[in-house]
Design an enzyme around this catalytic site. Structure first.
Site, PDB file in Angstrom:
ATOM      1  N   ASP A 121       1.074  -0.820  -0.157  1.00  0.00           N
ATOM      2  CA  ASP A 121       0.222  -0.251  -0.044  1.00  0.00           C
ATOM      3  C   ASP A 121       0.603   1.732  -0.324  1.00  0.00           C
ATOM      4  O   ASP A 121       2.290   1.466   0.341  1.00  0.00           O
ATOM      5  CB  ASP A 121      -0.492   0.375   1.262  1.00  0.00           C
ATOM      6  CG  ASP A 121      -2.115  -0.807   1.549  1.00  0.00           C
ATOM      7  OD1 ASP A 121      -2.328  -1.166   0.546  1.00  0.00           O
ATOM      8  OD2 ASP A 121      -2.845  -1.174   2.436  1.00  0.00           O
ATOM      9  N   ARG A 135      -1.498  -0.741  -9.039  1.00  0.00           N
ATOM     10  CA  ARG A 135      -2.171  -0.778  -8.696  1.00  0.00           C
ATOM     11  C   ARG A 135      -2.788   0.640  -8.585  1.00  0.00           C
ATOM     12  O   ARG A 135      -1.851   1.154  -7.982  1.00  0.00           O
ATOM     13  CB  ARG A 135      -2.913  -1.075  -6.864  1.00  0.00           C
ATOM     14  CG  ARG A 135      -4.357  -0.762  -6.220  1.00  0.00           C
ATOM     15  CD  ARG A 135      -4.171  -0.730  -4.814  1.00  0.00           C
ATOM     16  NE  ARG A 135      -3.866  -2.265  -4.543  1.00  0.00           N
ATOM     17  CZ  ARG A 135      -3.811  -1.901  -2.936  1.00  0.00           C
ATOM     18  NH1 ARG A 135      -3.390  -1.407  -2.285  1.00  0.00           N
ATOM     19  NH2 ARG A 135      -3.760  -3.247  -2.595  1.00  0.00           N
TER      20      ARG A 135
HETATM   21  C1  LIG Z   1      -8.779  -1.888  -4.127  1.00  0.00           C
HETATM   22  C2  LIG Z   1      -8.253  -0.071  -3.078  1.00  0.00           C
HETATM   23  C3  LIG Z   1      -7.044  -0.138  -2.103  1.00  0.00           C
HETATM   24  C4  LIG Z   1      -6.138   1.094  -2.072  1.00  0.00           C
HETATM   25  N1  LIG Z   1      -4.931   1.799  -1.573  1.00  0.00           N
HETATM   26  C5  LIG Z   1      -4.809   2.332  -0.827  1.00  0.00           C
HETATM   27  C6  LIG Z   1      -3.497   2.906  -0.250  1.00  0.00           C
HETATM   28  O1  LIG Z   1      -2.396   2.043  -0.397  1.00  0.00           O
HETATM   29  N2  LIG Z   1      -3.072   4.098  -0.757  1.00  0.00           N
HETATM   30  C7  LIG Z   1      -4.254   4.889  -0.443  1.00  0.00           C
HETATM   31  O2  LIG Z   1      -4.080   6.554  -0.292  1.00  0.00           O
HETATM   32  N3  LIG Z   1      -5.124   4.806  -0.943  1.00  0.00           N
HETATM   33  C8  LIG Z   1      -5.623   3.618  -1.197  1.00  0.00           C
HETATM   34  N4  LIG Z   1      -7.026   3.625  -2.217  1.00  0.00           N
HETATM   35  C9  LIG Z   1      -8.393   4.654  -1.281  1.00  0.00           C
HETATM   36  C10 LIG Z   1      -8.086   5.602  -2.571  1.00  0.00           C
HETATM   37  O3  LIG Z   1      -7.235   6.194  -2.973  1.00  0.00           O
HETATM   38  C11 LIG Z   1      -9.469   5.617  -2.242  1.00  0.00           C
HETATM   39  O4  LIG Z   1      -9.145   7.524  -1.175  1.00  0.00           O
HETATM   40  C12 LIG Z   1     -10.836   5.722  -2.465  1.00  0.00           C
HETATM   41  O5  LIG Z   1     -10.534   4.407  -3.329  1.00  0.00           O
HETATM   42  C13 LIG Z   1     -11.922   6.753  -2.480  1.00  0.00           C
HETATM   43  O6  LIG Z   1     -11.717   6.647  -4.050  1.00  0.00           O
HETATM   44  P1  LIG Z   1     -12.218   6.200  -5.985  1.00  0.00           P
HETATM   45  O7  LIG Z   1     -11.329   5.778  -6.492  1.00  0.00           O
HETATM   46  O8  LIG Z   1     -13.406   5.209  -5.433  1.00  0.00           O
HETATM   47  O9  LIG Z   1     -13.246   7.876  -5.536  1.00  0.00           O
HETATM   48  P2  LIG Z   1     -14.573   9.273  -5.020  1.00  0.00           P
HETATM   49  O10 LIG Z   1     -14.193   9.962  -5.891  1.00  0.00           O
HETATM   50  O11 LIG Z   1     -13.818   8.844  -3.527  1.00  0.00           O
HETATM   51  O12 LIG Z   1     -14.920   8.039  -4.886  1.00  0.00           O
HETATM   52  C14 LIG Z   1     -16.573   7.865  -5.840  1.00  0.00           C
HETATM   53  C15 LIG Z   1     -17.796   6.461  -5.802  1.00  0.00           C
HETATM   54  O13 LIG Z   1     -17.356   5.182  -4.571  1.00  0.00           O
HETATM   55  C16 LIG Z   1     -18.283   5.769  -3.745  1.00  0.00           C
HETATM   56  N5  LIG Z   1     -17.530   5.395  -2.644  1.00  0.00           N
HETATM   57  C17 LIG Z   1     -16.356   5.916  -2.636  1.00  0.00           C
HETATM   58  N6  LIG Z   1     -15.548   5.769  -1.431  1.00  0.00           N
HETATM   59  C18 LIG Z   1     -16.462   5.502  -0.472  1.00  0.00           C
HETATM   60  C19 LIG Z   1     -16.776   5.231   0.603  1.00  0.00           C
HETATM   61  N7  LIG Z   1     -15.739   5.522   1.627  1.00  0.00           N
HETATM   62  N8  LIG Z   1     -17.755   5.041   1.685  1.00  0.00           N
HETATM   63  C20 LIG Z   1     -19.041   4.730   0.209  1.00  0.00           C
HETATM   64  N9  LIG Z   1     -18.579   4.916  -0.695  1.00  0.00           N
HETATM   65  C21 LIG Z   1     -17.839   5.473  -1.233  1.00  0.00           C
HETATM   66  C22 LIG Z   1     -19.535   6.755  -3.664  1.00  0.00           C
HETATM   67  O14 LIG Z   1     -19.807   6.109  -4.358  1.00  0.00           O
HETATM   68  C23 LIG Z   1     -18.846   7.808  -4.856  1.00  0.00           C
HETATM   69  O15 LIG Z   1     -18.983   8.434  -5.637  1.00  0.00           O
HETATM   70  C24 LIG Z   1      -7.481   2.008  -2.196  1.00  0.00           C
HETATM   71  C25 LIG Z   1      -8.521   2.117  -2.716  1.00  0.00           C
HETATM   72  C26 LIG Z   1      -8.925   0.438  -3.467  1.00  0.00           C
HETATM   73  C27 LIG Z   1     -10.211   0.119  -4.309  1.00  0.00           C
END
Ligand SMILES: Cc1cc2nc3c(=O)[nH]c(=O)nc-3n(C[C@H](O)[C@H](O)[C@H](O)COP(=O)(O)OP(=O)(O)OC[C@H]3O[C@@H](n4cnc5c(N)ncnc54)[C@H](O)[C@@H]3O)c2cc1C
Length: 303
Positions: free
Chosen positions: A130, A180
């Site tokens: 991560d 990723r």
């Molecule tokens: C498999 C995976 C591994 C990850 N690893 C890391 C990492 O190592 N380091 C790091 O900094 N970040 C990590 N993240 C988190 C990432 O950086 C984002 O903060 C997170 O994925 C939210 O962004 P989004 O792409 O879903 O888009 P967004 O624009 O935030 O969300 C898009 C839509 O997804 C849904 N959604 C998103 N988040 C939520 C929530 N918390 N609760 C409910 N609905 C939600 C909503 O419908 C929203 O409108 C990871 C995410 C994933 C999926």
């Protein structure tokens, strides 16, 4: 601004105390966390595998305070890998390097992580590293490159919100290190990170194209439907087969989208956290979506 306020609130001790003890927040936690024990985690992973979904196990924890704690993190992941092997689960592990002593030095951290990587290799699985807040990015990338050079099965994580990430990703592609891509979950200064959702999204698309063109089995980690559709469109246009990349999502978020991707024949891996050190992970999930935190605060006020 809104996000910064939510991050600030999430660091307040009163909110932390209430969140850690209230039965209401425990219910909410269950939505994002598989359970407190490895047994609970394994039963969720077994169920996901039966539904055709891959998993990555995250034993919650970060920023350990002693070498003993770092060694305990290593041992708990060794146990998780043992179970993955014994039950022949379709699962990798995801680790945070601050959980393995990165704050005490890269050498010590590498010594703690190497046994996991060699165990993962012997089981035919991988270690996903991560990405944490920006002060850790250089060291994290150095360690991932080093483990890969030692022939370890590792995946790097990159965050689209950082200006530097396109170049970092190009270097990872050149080294044939799987990546990723995520948007990024920490509060970063405007001097190094895109401040608006529109800019982060457009950088996410640019890096997705890079990964689909030049990456090694890349993973696109998001719940953003528009970005996922763009990934599907671009992969189809470039002739990238559905088994040459995967989508990744967090356990408990956008289950409708998860089902749709599996139905459409894409490879989907869920990031499944477990353990009792859930507070920072849970708070990052709340801060990502203001509606989540307002829901929590409303219940705090009502109490
Ligand atoms: C498999 C995976 C591994 C990850 N690893 C890391 C990492 O190592 N380091 C790091 O900094 N970040 C990590 N993240 C988190 C990432 O950086 C984002 O903060 C997170 O994925 C939210 O962004 P989004 O792409 O879903 O888009 P967004 O624009 O935030 O969300 C898009 C839509 O997804 C849904 N959604 C998103 N988040 C939520 C929530 N918390 N609760 C409910 N609905 C939600 C909503 O419908 C929203 O409108 C990871 C995410 C994933 C999926």
């Amino acid at each position: 601004m809104m996000r910064a306020t939510l991050f600030y609130l999430s660091t307040q001790p009163a909110l932390r105390r209430w969140t850690e003890t209230s039965s209401f927040s425990r219910k909410l936690i269950k939505r994002f966390v598989a359970g407190m024990t490895l047994d609970e985690e394994i039963s969720v992973v077994r169920r996901l595998n039966a539904e055709g979904i891959l998993a990555t196990l995250d034993h919650l924890g970060e920023s350990v305070k002693s070498t003993e704690e770092a060694a305990a993190s290593r041992d708990s992941y060794i146990n998780a890998l043992d179970r993955i092997g014994a039950e022949k689960l379709q699962a990798t592990i995801s680790i945070k390097l601050t959980q393995f002593g990165l704050d005490f030095g890269e050498r010590q951290c590498l010594d703690n992580v190497r046994p996991l990587v060699s165990k993962a290799k012997s089981l035919g699985t991988a270690v996903e590293v991560d990405m944490e807040a920006s002060p850790y990015v250089d060291a994290t990338l150095r360690i991932v490159h080093r483990l890969h050079e030692e022939d370890g099965p590792v995946r790097a994580v990159v965050q689209a919100y950082l200006f530097r990430t396109f170049d970092d990703t190009a270097a990872l592609c050149d080294a044939a290190i799987p990546v990723r891509l995520v948007k990024g979950a920490y509060e970063e200064p405007r001097s190094i990170a895109f401040p608006t959702k529109a800019e982060v999204d457009s950088e996410f698309v640019r890096i997705t194209h890079l990964l689909l063109d030049r990456g090694t089995y890349p993973a696109i980690g998001s719940h953003d439907e528009t970005l996922l559709q763009e990934t599907e469109r671009y992969a189809a246009r470039q002739g990238v087969a559905k088994d040459k990349f995967e989508f990744q999502m967090l356990y408990g978020i956008r289950r409708d989208l998860q089902d749709r991707l599996v139905r459409d024949g894409y490879r989907l891996r869920l990031y499944v956290p477990y353990g009792d050190a859930w507070y920072p992970y849970f708070m990052r999930r709340l801060a990502e979506r203001p509606a989540n935190l307002f829901f929590l605060l409303k219940n705090l006020v009502r109490r």
